[in-house]
Structure formats: structure tokens, C-alpha cells
Write an enzyme that holds these catalytic residues in place. Structure first.
Site, mmCIF file in Angstrom:
data_model
loop_
_atom_site.group_PDB
_atom_site.id
_atom_site.type_symbol
_atom_site.label_atom_id
_atom_site.label_comp_id
_atom_site.label_asym_id
_atom_site.label_seq_id
_atom_site.Cartn_x
_atom_site.Cartn_y
_atom_site.Cartn_z
ATOM 1 N N LYS A 149 0.818 -1.191 -0.114
ATOM 2 C CA LYS A 149 0.157 -0.217 -0.121
ATOM 3 C C LYS A 149 0.903 1.155 -0.091
ATOM 4 C CE LYS A 149 -0.282 -0.378 4.870
ATOM 5 N NZ LYS A 149 -0.892 0.126 6.343
ATOM 6 N N ARG B 61 -9.811 -0.109 15.908
ATOM 7 C CA ARG B 61 -9.879 0.565 14.467
ATOM 8 C C ARG B 61 -10.887 -0.090 14.092
ATOM 9 N NH1 ARG B 61 -4.063 1.427 11.937
ATOM 10 N NH2 ARG B 61 -4.770 -0.662 10.939
ATOM 11 N N TYR C 273 15.632 30.740 5.000
ATOM 12 C CA TYR C 273 14.778 31.379 5.551
ATOM 13 C C TYR C 273 14.961 31.764 7.462
ATOM 14 C CZ TYR C 273 11.815 30.852 1.441
ATOM 15 O OH TYR C 273 11.166 31.077 0.204
ATOM 16 N N MET D 261 11.259 24.635 0.554
ATOM 17 C CA MET D 261 10.497 23.979 -0.215
ATOM 18 C C MET D 261 11.215 23.038 -1.205
ATOM 19 S SD MET D 261 7.252 24.492 -2.495
ATOM 20 C CE MET D 261 6.202 25.150 -1.439
HETATM 21 C C1 LIG Z 1 -3.820 -4.136 8.673
HETATM 22 C C2 LIG Z 1 -2.255 -3.988 8.446
HETATM 23 N N1 LIG Z 1 -1.829 -5.330 8.235
HETATM 24 C C3 LIG Z 1 -0.331 -5.222 8.193
HETATM 25 C C4 LIG Z 1 0.390 -4.135 8.010
HETATM 26 C C5 LIG Z 1 2.111 -4.084 7.828
HETATM 27 O O1 LIG Z 1 2.500 -3.598 8.900
HETATM 28 P P1 LIG Z 1 4.181 -3.495 8.933
HETATM 29 O O2 LIG Z 1 4.461 -2.550 7.922
HETATM 30 O O3 LIG Z 1 4.403 -2.865 10.488
HETATM 31 O O4 LIG Z 1 4.762 -4.772 8.674
HETATM 32 C C6 LIG Z 1 -0.297 -2.757 8.011
HETATM 33 C C7 LIG Z 1 0.261 -1.760 7.812
HETATM 34 O O5 LIG Z 1 0.218 -0.573 8.618
HETATM 35 C C8 LIG Z 1 -1.557 -2.962 8.260
HETATM 36 O O6 LIG Z 1 -2.264 -1.774 8.359
#
Ligand SMILES: Cc1ncc(COP(=O)(O)O)c(C=O)c1O
Length: 367
Positions: free
Chosen positions: A33, A131, A260, A308
Site C-alpha cells: 500500500k 480501529r 529563511y 521547499m
Molecule cells: C492491517 C495491516 N496489516 C499489516 C500491515 C503491515 O505492517 P508493517 O508495515 O508493520 O509490517 C499494516 C500496515 O500498517 C496494516 O495496516
């Protein structure tokens, strides 16, 4: 190049092999992700699969679409909350769906039916993260039963997420694990073959009892340390290096200021180099007068306020650095290394936020 994030895919592959060695029989699901934690999702997913990952996970539907189109044969889990439209997008590429509410399951079933497919569902238990997830194990089992009885759904997994796996002195991790283990037993009895998963990177190293059938690893895949220490301690190798170059140099007299707000003044004659990247690239402003940069294999202080598009570096009075020299902000040069963990410590954050924060303006070069 003005600024580049160089990603060593061999490191991603090796980190996955390292995780896989830790996991034994359990599967490795590489979490890609947020553009692979800023490392480039498609290239890193491919490297992770080469290193032993057999599944992929993302957070959003758009990410699922990107990854699912590229790797149609690799099981892909969309871990986040999805709107009905997003559900359509994720299902269309065959992504497996996270669910924890009855109403949402009905939506998944309806959308899957309209697409003429069966949705594979991972029912999430909130064992303490507070969550996403159903807070009650019996509720989770009821949702799994609904999946099993629906012609449009398949109960593919049962899972949870740890809140404190990276905090070795916290016993909340053990409480979550205990709660989830009881549910896992019941889920396996009810649905033989269901995929049970809980561990993130920290949990993989911390507790073999948390491995179950699969671990969802992100941060360690990229060679970042889940405990914010030196990744080498756990046999991980950082994949990302952030590089720029000395675009300009100036002689400073005592009292001359850089940047700055005049937050830094030369105390002696010195040479100041200008690197053409800044917070627009993810070099956070909190690093003003609070970071080091490697040039010519040596460490120099970042001085003045991060702008920046520029930062300034005190190269010292007798520098042999010439304009055009490579500058490393994260990564190694000669025998010196600056880690994302070093930045995180200086900024009071975690390595995740450092690499995710390297902006889209910085090209990712995969080698
Ligand atoms: C639901 C979930 N599983 C697994 C992971 C992977 O975690 P990590 O990057 O600490 O291995 C994440 C990342 O935040 C997550 O949100």
C-alpha cells in the site's frame, strides 16, 4: 539528477527471503500500500514475489486495481474500508475483501453477484486495535457463517491487527494474541482451511506463535526496522536511498546566514553547499539544523531552514567538495550510512512516515 529515490530491488527480495525464513511454513503477504511505503508498488511487489511472498495486500481500491491488474494470478487482499463504488473496483480485479459488519457483507454479496463472481472475504476481528474489525469473537464467527452460507461469498480468512507488536515491553500484544488465538481455533473448526493471519513485521520477529497461516509484512519488506532500530540487527537491508547533488557552493564569512529566518549563522569562514531538494520532496522542515548529509563519503551538517526546494549544508572551511558532487540524504556513501530511522528519531516519528513522505516529485529509480 536533482533528486532521486533509488530503490534496490535485490534488497526487497532478500528482505522477503529473510522474513520467509523466519516464517517457515506460514505464507508471506507483502504489503504494498501507499506506493509500497514510498518505494514504488509494482516494482517492489514483483521483487517481493521473487523473494518468497505468495500474496499481496493493499489498503485502498485504487491500489487494489493497480496491483490486481498487474498481478492477476496473485491473491490480493484489500485491507481497508471500502465504499460501494470502491468495492466494485476491488472486486473487478478479483481482490479479496476485508469485512467486519453485516451490512457491508450484504453489499459485498450484492456487488459480487452483479459482477457474476464470488467474493472471497476476510472477516476482521478487532482484538484491541480499536480501529477496523468486529469487536466480538462471536460476531466474527457469525459473519463467517453468513459467508459460508451465501452463494456470492466465500469465507477466505479470519484476521486481526496488533496495536503494540513493536513495543517489546508492552504485554497488550500478548492479550491481543490470546484473544485472537481463541477465535482462530473456533474459526478453523467451523471453516476448515480458512486462512488465519495476524502478524505484521514486528510480530513476525517478536513471536512465532503469532505467525498462524500468513503474515502481512510491510515495513520489513523494504528493509526498515519495525522496532525503529538498525535494520541490520534483524538481517534487513534498507532498499531506499535518497540522493541529490551539490548544485551550488558559496564562501561564508563569520556571521553570514543561510536560509529563511536566518536560523543558522556561520561561526567561522566556511563553504556552504546548496542541494536542490527540500520539503516539497519530503525532506521535512523539522530537519532544519537537525540532519546530516553525506558528500564525498563524509558526514556534514544540514544547516539553516529546510526550504521547499533547497537545503544548505556546511561543508567546512577547507572543503575539497566540488559543485556537482553527489549528496546522500538517506542511504550509504563510502563507509557512512544515514538511515530512515535516523531521520525518524530526529523528527519524533517512525521510519514508515519518512519513506511514505518522500513526495511524488522525486522519481523512483529501481535497480
Ligand atoms: C492491517 C495491516 N496489516 C499489516 C500491515 C503491515 O505492517 P508493517 O508495515 O508493520 O509490517 C499494516 C500496515 O500498517 C496494516 O495496516
Amino acid at each position: 539528477m536533482r533528486a532521486v529515490a533509488r530503490i534496490e530491488l535485490g534488497a526487497v527480495r532478500d528482505n522477503c527471503a529473510r522474513l520467509k525464513a523466519e516464517l517457515g511454513e506460514a505464507e508471506l503477504c507483502a504489503v504494498v500500500k501507499a506506493d509500497g511505503y514510498g518505494h514504488g508498488d509494482l516494482a517492489c511487489a514483483e521483487a517481493a514475489l521473487a523473494g518468497g511472498a505468495t500474496r499481496l495486500a493493499v489498503a485502498t481500491a485504487a491500489e487494489a486495481e493497480r496491483i490486481g491488474q498487474r498481478f492477476p494470478d496473485v491473491p490480493l487482499l484489500a485491507m481497508g474500508a471500502l465504499t460501494p463504488d470502491e468495492l466494485d473496483t476491488a472486486l473487478a480485479v478479483g481482490a479479496e475483501i476485508a469485512a467486519w459488519r453485516h451490512g457491508f457483507l450484504e453489499q459485498v454479496a450484492a456487488r459480487a453477484r452483479s459482477q457474476g463472481r464470488q467474493a472471497r472475504v476476510h472477516v476482521k476481528y478487532d482484538s484491541g486495535m480499536g480501529r477496523l474489525g468486529h469487536p466480538d469473537p462471536d460476531g466474527v464467527l457469525a459473519l463467517l457463517r453468513i459467508c459460508a452460507e451465501s452463494p456470492d461469498l466465500e469465507p477466505a480468512g479470519v484476521w486481526t491487527h496488533f496495536a503494540t507488536a513493536d513495543e517489546l515491553d508492552s504485554d497488550f500484544f500478548d492479550q491481543q494474541l490470546e484473544r485472537f488465538s481463541a477465535l482462530a481455533d473456533a474459526a478453523r473448526a467451523a471453516i476448515p482451511g480458512i486462512l488465519v493471519h495476524a502478524a505484521n513485521s514486528a510480530a513476525v520477529f517478536r513471536e512465532p506463535g503469532a505467525h498462524f497461516d500468513m503474515a502481512r509484512c510491510g515495513v520489513a519488506v523494504y528493509g526498515l526496522d519495525p522496532f525503529q532500530a538498525d535494520p541490520a540487527e534483524r538481517g534487513l537491508r534498507p532498499a531506499l536511498a535518497l540522493r541529490s547533488y551539490v548544485a551550488d557552493m558559496k564562501r561564508f564569512r563569520p556571521g553570514d546566514s543561510a536560509g529563511y529566518g536566518q536560523t543558522w549563522r556561520a561561526e567561522r569562514e566556511t563553504a556552504v553547499g546548496v542541494l536542490p531538494l527540500g520539503y516539497g520532496d519530503g525532506v521535512r522542515r523539522g530537519l532544519s539544523n537537525n540532519a546530516q548529509v553525506l558528500v564525498g563519503g563524509r558526514r556534514f551538517s544540514l544547516v539553516g531552514t529546510v526550504s521547499m526546494d533547497n537545503v544548505t549544508v556546511d561543508l567546512g572551511p577547507d572543503t575539497d567538495v566540488a559543485p556537482g558532487a553527489e549528496a546522500v540524504l538517506i542511504g550509504s556513501q563510502g563507509s557512512e550510512t544515514i538511515l530512515a530511522e535516523d531521520w525518524a528519531r530526529r523528527l519524533g516519528t517512525i521510519n514508515y512516515e519518512i519513506t511514505c513522505g518522500i513526495s511524488a516529485r522525486v522519481p523512483r529509480e529501481h535497480v
